[in-house]
Design a protein around this motif. Structure first.
Motif, mmCIF file in Angstrom:
data_model
loop_
_atom_site.group_PDB
_atom_site.id
_atom_site.type_symbol
_atom_site.label_atom_id
_atom_site.label_comp_id
_atom_site.label_asym_id
_atom_site.label_seq_id
_atom_site.Cartn_x
_atom_site.Cartn_y
_atom_site.Cartn_z
ATOM 1 N N SER A 106 -1.849 -5.043 11.763
ATOM 2 C CA SER A 106 -2.436 -4.537 12.999
ATOM 3 C C SER A 106 -1.617 -5.017 14.187
ATOM 4 O O SER A 106 -1.027 -6.104 14.155
ATOM 5 N N MET B 67 0.850 -1.189 0.000
ATOM 6 C CA MET B 67 0.000 0.000 0.000
ATOM 7 C C MET B 67 0.886 1.238 0.000
ATOM 8 O O MET B 67 1.871 1.298 0.750
ATOM 9 N N HIS C 30 -3.937 0.243 14.552
ATOM 10 C CA HIS C 30 -5.289 -0.192 14.221
ATOM 11 C C HIS C 30 -5.777 0.343 12.876
ATOM 12 O O HIS C 30 -6.832 -0.085 12.395
ATOM 13 N N ASN C 31 -5.041 1.272 12.282
ATOM 14 C CA ASN C 31 -5.544 1.958 11.089
ATOM 15 C C ASN C 31 -4.758 1.628 9.822
ATOM 16 O O ASN C 31 -4.666 2.433 8.903
ATOM 17 N N CYS C 32 -4.190 0.425 9.783
ATOM 18 C CA CYS C 32 -3.543 -0.075 8.567
ATOM 19 C C CYS C 32 -4.309 -1.304 8.112
ATOM 20 O O CYS C 32 -4.575 -2.214 8.910
ATOM 21 N N GLN C 33 -4.649 -1.355 6.833
ATOM 22 C CA GLN C 33 -5.462 -2.455 6.324
ATOM 23 C C GLN C 33 -4.721 -3.782 6.272
ATOM 24 O O GLN C 33 -5.350 -4.839 6.261
ATOM 25 N N ILE C 34 -3.393 -3.759 6.253
ATOM 26 C CA ILE C 34 -2.657 -5.014 6.071
ATOM 27 C C ILE C 34 -1.797 -5.395 7.278
ATOM 28 O O ILE C 34 -1.237 -6.487 7.301
ATOM 29 N N TYR D 141 0.632 5.103 0.969
ATOM 30 C CA TYR D 141 -0.261 6.024 1.678
ATOM 31 C C TYR D 141 -0.207 7.436 1.113
ATOM 32 O O TYR D 141 -1.214 8.132 1.079
ATOM 33 N N THR E 151 -4.187 -14.529 6.430
ATOM 34 C CA THR E 151 -3.565 -13.836 7.552
ATOM 35 C C THR E 151 -2.416 -14.658 8.119
ATOM 36 O O THR E 151 -2.403 -15.888 8.024
ATOM 37 N N ARG F 186 -1.953 -9.220 6.869
ATOM 38 C CA ARG F 186 -3.073 -9.610 6.016
ATOM 39 C C ARG F 186 -2.711 -9.459 4.533
ATOM 40 O O ARG F 186 -2.156 -8.437 4.130
ATOM 41 N N LYS G 5 -5.177 -10.033 1.393
ATOM 42 C CA LYS G 5 -6.534 -10.392 0.980
ATOM 43 C C LYS G 5 -7.202 -11.158 2.111
ATOM 44 O O LYS G 5 -7.334 -10.667 3.210
#
Length: 304
Positions: A262, A67, A256-260, A69, A218, A213, A215
């Motif tokens: 935590s 990703m 907590h605010n990263c999609q891939i 940002y 995990t 993560r 897709k």
């Protein structure tokens, strides 16, 4: 031979953690002679990456996620007006970037990282560019509601002990608050009523859970970073067991605010019972910068 000497990026730390909620700095260098440049630019970017490999017997499967940002660039010496002559001697070019809100803090783990980088580049005609890059330790301002986690947490659990013994176990566990900072010590306790015919042993463990993560796939790392084991509690007795829960000085912040990626923390209080399922209570914890905890504490004192 390059005329640029001591080419470096210097950042201004804006908080006591030595991290950067925004980027302010200076590109500095010394010129051995008058030099013509086409442009001088500074670029900032933030990237998150995750990767791991699983072995399925006869073949391997690679899991990767990426990703970006943000990416921002500014010219310290513009290209609009042709070449620019810089005189011999020291030069300092200040710059600043306002990093977008809501993006995660810097992080490095076994299977992933979130990295923020600043790169400066000096371009000249018919020459290779001179460049310097430096990583920044970015600290996000985006954390879950800290004020809600400032209150004490308490939970209870009951368990019937059967098959190899008889009776009941009751435990009420508490921790003084659900938010803390690296290097702090939280106060926890467990009040145990052992009405069974077995010895039980109270235990406290602080866990750090990292989830990577890709897709729907995990990879999880759940590590105990603090543990305390109390003395055995005999049958037909009631005991209160205190515990000073030490948060490691090098603990990374809750992420907590990263999609891939935590990062979560939780405190588990449980009773070790032989030949039975252990009764337990679990408290989620936030690990945040110390100034955020102190600011919340001061605000609460001001309201008294």
């Amino acid at each position: 031979m390059s005329p640029f000497k001591d080419l470096k990026l210097v950042f201004e730390a804006l908080n006591q953690e030595g991290s950067y909620p925004e980027v302010r700095g200076t590109l500095s260098f010394y010129l051995n002679s008058d030099t013509t440049v086409k442009s001088i630019s500074v670029k900032a970017k933030g990237d998150a990456t995750v990767e791991w490999r699983n072995n399925f017997g006869v073949f391997w499967v690679d899991y990767e996620a990426y990703m970006r940002y943000f990416e921002m660039k500014q010219y310290l010496v513009a290209t609009d007006f042709g070449d620019t002559v810089l005189r011999r001697g020291p030069h300092n070019f200040p710059f600043s970037f306002q990093i977008p809100r809501g993006i995660p803090s810097s992080f490095r783990g076994k299977n992933g990282e979130i990295v923020y980088m600043v790169e400066a580049k000096i371009s000249r005609s018919w020459r290779w560019p001179s460049s310097v890059k430096r990583e920044i330790n970015f600290l996000s301002k985006d954390f879950p509601a800290i004020h809600r986690a400032m209150r004490p947490l308490s939970r209870s659990v009951d368990k019937e002990v059967g098959i190899f013994s008889k009776g009941q176990l009751q435990m009420t566990a508490s921790v003084n608050r659900g938010v803390c900072f690296p290097g702090e010590t939280l106060s926890a306790y467990a009040r145990i009523c052992n009405s069974s015919s077995k010895n039980v042993k109270p235990k406290f463990s602080l866990h750090r859970k990292i989830v990577y993560r890709v897709k729907k796939h995990t990879k999880t790392s759940d590590k105990v970073i603090f543990k305390m084991v109390g003395d055995p509690i005999t049958p037909r007795s009631e005991v209160t067991v205190p515990c000073a829960v030490k948060i490691p000085v090098d603990a990374v912040y809750t992420l907590h605010n990263c999609q891939i990626i935590s990062v979560e923390y939780y405190l588990k209080v449980y009773l070790d019972v032989s030949f039975a399922f252990d009764p337990e209570v679990v408290f989620p914890l936030l690990v945040v910068p110390s100034n955020l905890v102190h600011a919340q504490l001061n605000e609460e004192v001001g309201h008294i």
